[in-house]
Write a protein that holds these residues in place. Structure first.
Motif, PDB file in Angstrom:
ATOM      1  N   GLN A 139       0.826  -1.207   0.000  1.00 49.44           N
ATOM      2  CA  GLN A 139       0.000   0.000   0.000  1.00 49.44           C
ATOM      3  C   GLN A 139       0.863   1.260   0.000  1.00 49.44           C
ATOM      4  O   GLN A 139       0.404   2.327  -0.422  1.00 49.44           O
ATOM      5  CB  GLN A 139      -0.915   0.019   1.232  1.00 49.44           C
ATOM      6  CG  GLN A 139      -1.873  -1.172   1.316  1.00 49.44           C
ATOM      7  CD  GLN A 139      -1.317  -2.312   2.154  1.00 49.44           C
ATOM      8  OE1 GLN A 139      -0.111  -2.551   2.179  1.00 49.44           O
ATOM      9  NE2 GLN A 139      -2.200  -3.006   2.862  1.00 49.44           N
ATOM     10  N   ASP A 140       2.104   1.145   0.465  1.00 49.51           N
ATOM     11  CA  ASP A 140       3.031   2.276   0.472  1.00 49.51           C
ATOM     12  C   ASP A 140       3.880   2.315  -0.797  1.00 49.51           C
ATOM     13  O   ASP A 140       4.862   3.068  -0.861  1.00 49.51           O
ATOM     14  CB  ASP A 140       3.953   2.192   1.692  1.00 49.51           C
ATOM     15  CG  ASP A 140       3.198   2.276   3.006  1.00 49.51           C
ATOM     16  OD1 ASP A 140       2.257   3.083   3.094  1.00 49.51           O
ATOM     17  OD2 ASP A 140       3.542   1.532   3.947  1.00 49.51           O
ATOM     18  N   GLY A 141       3.521   1.513  -1.773  1.00 47.00           N
ATOM     19  CA  GLY A 141       4.267   1.499  -3.027  1.00 47.00           C
ATOM     20  C   GLY A 141       5.542   0.700  -2.957  1.00 47.00           C
ATOM     21  O   GLY A 141       6.389   0.801  -3.858  1.00 47.00           O
ATOM     22  N   VAL A 142       5.716  -0.092  -1.894  1.00 46.25           N
ATOM     23  CA  VAL A 142       6.938  -0.879  -1.743  1.00 46.25           C
ATOM     24  C   VAL A 142       6.748  -2.182  -2.509  1.00 46.25           C
ATOM     25  O   VAL A 142       6.326  -3.207  -1.960  1.00 46.25           O
ATOM     26  CB  VAL A 142       7.249  -1.137  -0.257  1.00 46.25           C
ATOM     27  CG1 VAL A 142       8.571  -1.884  -0.121  1.00 46.25           C
ATOM     28  CG2 VAL A 142       7.321   0.181   0.505  1.00 46.25           C
ATOM     29  N   ASP A 143       7.026  -2.158  -3.762  1.00 47.86           N
ATOM     30  CA  ASP A 143       6.888  -3.309  -4.650  1.00 47.86           C
ATOM     31  C   ASP A 143       7.313  -2.818  -6.031  1.00 47.86           C
ATOM     32  O   ASP A 143       7.916  -1.749  -6.167  1.00 47.86           O
ATOM     33  CB  ASP A 143       5.453  -3.844  -4.650  1.00 47.86           C
ATOM     34  CG  ASP A 143       5.357  -5.265  -5.198  1.00 47.86           C
ATOM     35  OD1 ASP A 143       5.344  -6.224  -4.408  1.00 47.86           O
ATOM     36  OD2 ASP A 143       5.324  -5.414  -6.437  1.00 47.86           O
ATOM     37  N   TRP A 144       6.980  -3.609  -7.038  1.00 40.42           N
ATOM     38  CA  TRP A 144       7.275  -3.243  -8.426  1.00 40.42           C
ATOM     39  C   TRP A 144       5.961  -3.251  -9.191  1.00 40.42           C
ATOM     40  O   TRP A 144       5.561  -4.275  -9.769  1.00 40.42           O
ATOM     41  CB  TRP A 144       8.260  -4.239  -9.037  1.00 40.42           C
ATOM     42  CG  TRP A 144       9.563  -4.324  -8.295  1.00 40.42           C
ATOM     43  CD1 TRP A 144      10.686  -3.562  -8.501  1.00 40.42           C
ATOM     44  CD2 TRP A 144       9.898  -5.227  -7.238  1.00 40.42           C
ATOM     45  NE1 TRP A 144      11.685  -3.937  -7.638  1.00 40.42           N
ATOM     46  CE2 TRP A 144      11.237  -4.954  -6.857  1.00 40.42           C
ATOM     47  CE3 TRP A 144       9.212  -6.231  -6.573  1.00 40.42           C
ATOM     48  CZ2 TRP A 144      11.888  -5.652  -5.834  1.00 40.42           C
ATOM     49  CZ3 TRP A 144       9.845  -6.933  -5.555  1.00 40.42           C
ATOM     50  CH2 TRP A 144      11.170  -6.628  -5.202  1.00 40.42           C
ATOM     51  N   PRO A 145       5.229  -2.148  -9.209  1.00 45.29           N
ATOM     52  CA  PRO A 145       3.892  -2.131  -9.814  1.00 45.29           C
ATOM     53  C   PRO A 145       3.930  -2.195 -11.334  1.00 45.29           C
ATOM     54  O   PRO A 145       4.642  -1.443 -12.001  1.00 45.29           O
ATOM     55  CB  PRO A 145       3.312  -0.793  -9.334  1.00 45.29           C
ATOM     56  CG  PRO A 145       4.512   0.070  -9.082  1.00 45.29           C
ATOM     57  CD  PRO A 145       5.591  -0.859  -8.595  1.00 45.29           C
ATOM     58  N   LEU A 146       3.140  -3.104 -11.880  1.00 48.78           N
ATOM     59  CA  LEU A 146       2.987  -3.270 -13.320  1.00 48.78           C
ATOM     60  C   LEU A 146       1.533  -3.551 -13.624  1.00 48.78           C
ATOM     61  O   LEU A 146       0.812  -4.146 -12.817  1.00 48.78           O
ATOM     62  CB  LEU A 146       3.833  -4.437 -13.836  1.00 48.78           C
ATOM     63  CG  LEU A 146       5.351  -4.304 -13.810  1.00 48.78           C
ATOM     64  CD1 LEU A 146       6.007  -5.665 -13.991  1.00 48.78           C
ATOM     65  CD2 LEU A 146       5.818  -3.339 -14.889  1.00 48.78           C
TER      66      LEU A 146
END
Length: 527
Positions: free
Chosen positions: A410-417
């Motif tokens: 939810q905090d953008g800690v990932d690799w969004p695609l």
């Protein structure tokens, strides 16, 4: 899951995917903490939900809501074979000796099965002889014996499927039928034949849904209690054309967390670097303490100063979602090349630049305060995100491994695609595979097919990913020419991408059953 033939599921054998591969590892201490309590663990690395780890592994003895990473699948796991649901007609018994040719792996597996039948306590002497030191550091012989007790009461168990990992170490996963409590047993040995992973997990896979149209797959995924998006695409001449997106979403879907699926982009960037003469598949990469990440994978256990070839690192990155291998390749390829490769694949490179390493994700997600993650989530430009990464601690010891079950996507800690972007990356990889620089790509992607290959599929590449609250599966498949369609008009292949996100862990076994039904629909295999 329904009864399947051997090999129906990913033989992740407790290894997780990175980024919460698949398939993420919840590291050592976390696994120990989850040992005898109801856990929400799951696949692969936290990048995974699996409470097991490839380095310091434990025995998961409690009810779990997630399975070993389809990444991993490991082998990825990122999972195991299948059993029938409680109370249903049991499938035929399978003799492990008929499937496991490694005599030491067979003997250790039979011993682990015996624990479910024999009363008593494992002696300290036998415990020390059978398990590696990392395992012994996390659990005692007495704790192992006590934890096995409730499982014995749910027996007797029948082995209904055995899957042996190929090319990724000495590992096996077994499906165990019981009228009361079906289980999946995963076991991994070290080079000396000692047990480094022993994982007893409730089989929550269930029966496959009937998928007659893509809307049926969308509907079936709702039972997971997570947000889900499905994107299906046709691949033609290195490009992807979307033919289905979950209703209510823009064509190609939204940018959602993907866990280790992002490693497809690293592979594409690697091929570009080879094409440009910047790297070669037989180049050596040095494993250093500064590049080592947390599991999933095996390279984090290699001695500092040892080397691995670029090709071996790529194989480990995709087949068992090795996080350290991934970070080695990110460093070797470089951020500029990775950004250029993303752009060529039709990916919004601005969103992903700089591409985080798995080590940085662990630290950002579970090694710093919420204020740092808030700063990360507010960053809108690559320079702002790079500044956050530059300020992170460099020591992995800051990571609270016990907290790596807490979702941070939810905090953008990932690799969004988006699903459409994942399809485009698959399409570009297949195009690259037709060039001299990309010659190893098809074998790398197919080494772990992500489950059973449906009838009618002549080639299946796979990459999955998981993290706390995240599970994503992506398949590229080729089939025979569709009936009534000329070979000239038929697509080169098809891509199925399923992404889920939740504020809690996701049942990976059940999701695998649902998605494999969708994969059979894609292949035209409705049986």
């Amino acid at each position: 899951m329904p009864t399947r033939t051997a090999g129906a599921h990913r033989a992740t054998a407790g290894r997780a995917t990175a980024g919460r591969g698949s398939t993420g590892a919840v590291a050592v201490a976390a696994a120990a903490a989850l040992l005898l309590t109801a856990c929400t663990g799951g696949e692969e690395d936290p990048m995974s939900q699996d409470p097991t780890s490839a380095t310091a592994t434990t025995t998961e003895l409690s009810t779990t809501t997630a399975a070993p990473a389809p990444d991993s699948m490991t082998a990825g796991p990122d999972d195991a074979a299948a059993t029938t649901a409680p109370g249903s007609t049991p499938p035929s018994e399978v003799d492990p000796a008929a499937v496991i040719s490694d005599e030491v792996l067979l003997e250790q597996t039979q011993w682990a099965l015996g624990l479910l039948e024999e009363e008593g306590v494992v002696s300290e002497e036998e415990f020390a002889e059978r398990f590696d030191q990392a395992f012994q550091d996390q659990i005692s012989a007495f704790e192992l014996s006590v934890g096995i007790g409730p499982l014995r009461l749910a027996g007797p168990y029948t082995v209904t499927d055995v899957v042996v990992a190929e090319g990724v170490g000495r590992a096996a996963s077994l499906s165990l039928h019981s009228d009361q409590r079906p289980l999946i047993l995963s076991i991994v040995l070290d080079d000396e034949g000692r047990i480094e992973t022993l994982f007893y997990q409730d089989d929550t896979s269930g029966e496959p849904p009937v998928i007659g149209a893509w809307a049926d797959l969308d509907a079936a995924l709702t039972e997971l209690g997570a947000e889900a998006q499905v994107v299906v695409g046709e691949v033609r001449d290195g490009t992807c054309q979307t033919v289905h997106t979950t209703e209510g979403l823009p064509e190609g879907g939204e940018a959602w967390p993907t866990g280790s699926v992002f490693k497809l982009l690293v592979l594409a960037g690697l091929v570009d670097a080879v094409e440009a003469g910047e790297l070669a598949w037989d180049d050596d990469l040095e494993v250093t303490e500064g590049v080592k990440s947390l599991p999933s994978g095996v390279l984090q256990d290699r001695e500092a100063g040892s080397t691995v070839t670029v090709q071996e690192a790529a194989e480990l990155m995709i087949s068992i979602s090795d996080n350290t291998a991934t970070d080695l390749l990110i460093a070797a390829v470089g951020q500029d090349r990775l950004r250029s490769s993303a752009e060529q694949a039709g990916v919004d490179a601005e969103r992903l630049t700089p591409l985080q390493t798995t080590r940085e994700l662990f630290i950002l997600g579970w090694g710093v305060g919420q204020d740092v993650r808030d700063r990360w989530s507010r960053a809108t430009a690559p320079q702002e995100r790079q500044a956050v990464l530059d300020d992170l601690p460099q020591d992995l010891s800051v990571v609270d491994v016990a907290a790596v079950t807490t979702p941070v996507w939810q905090d953008g800690v990932d690799w969004p695609l988006t699903g459409g972007e994942v399809c485009s990356i698959h399409a570009r990889l297949q195009h690259q595979a037709s060039t001299g620089a990309g010659a190893p790509v098809r074998d790398i992607l197919a080494a772990n097919p992500g489950g059973q290959v449906p009838d009618g599929v002549t080639y299946q590449g796979f990459k999955g990913g998981s993290a706390p609250g995240v599970l994503a599966l992506s398949y590229y498949v080729e089939t025979g020419t569709a009936s009534g369609t000329s070979a000239q008009d038929a697509p080169d292949g098809f891509v199925l991408t399923v992404q889920t996100r939740s504020g809690s862990m996701i049942d990976q076994l059940r999701m695998s059953t649902i998605v494999e039904a969708g994969l059979r629909h894609l292949a035209g295999d409705e049986d």
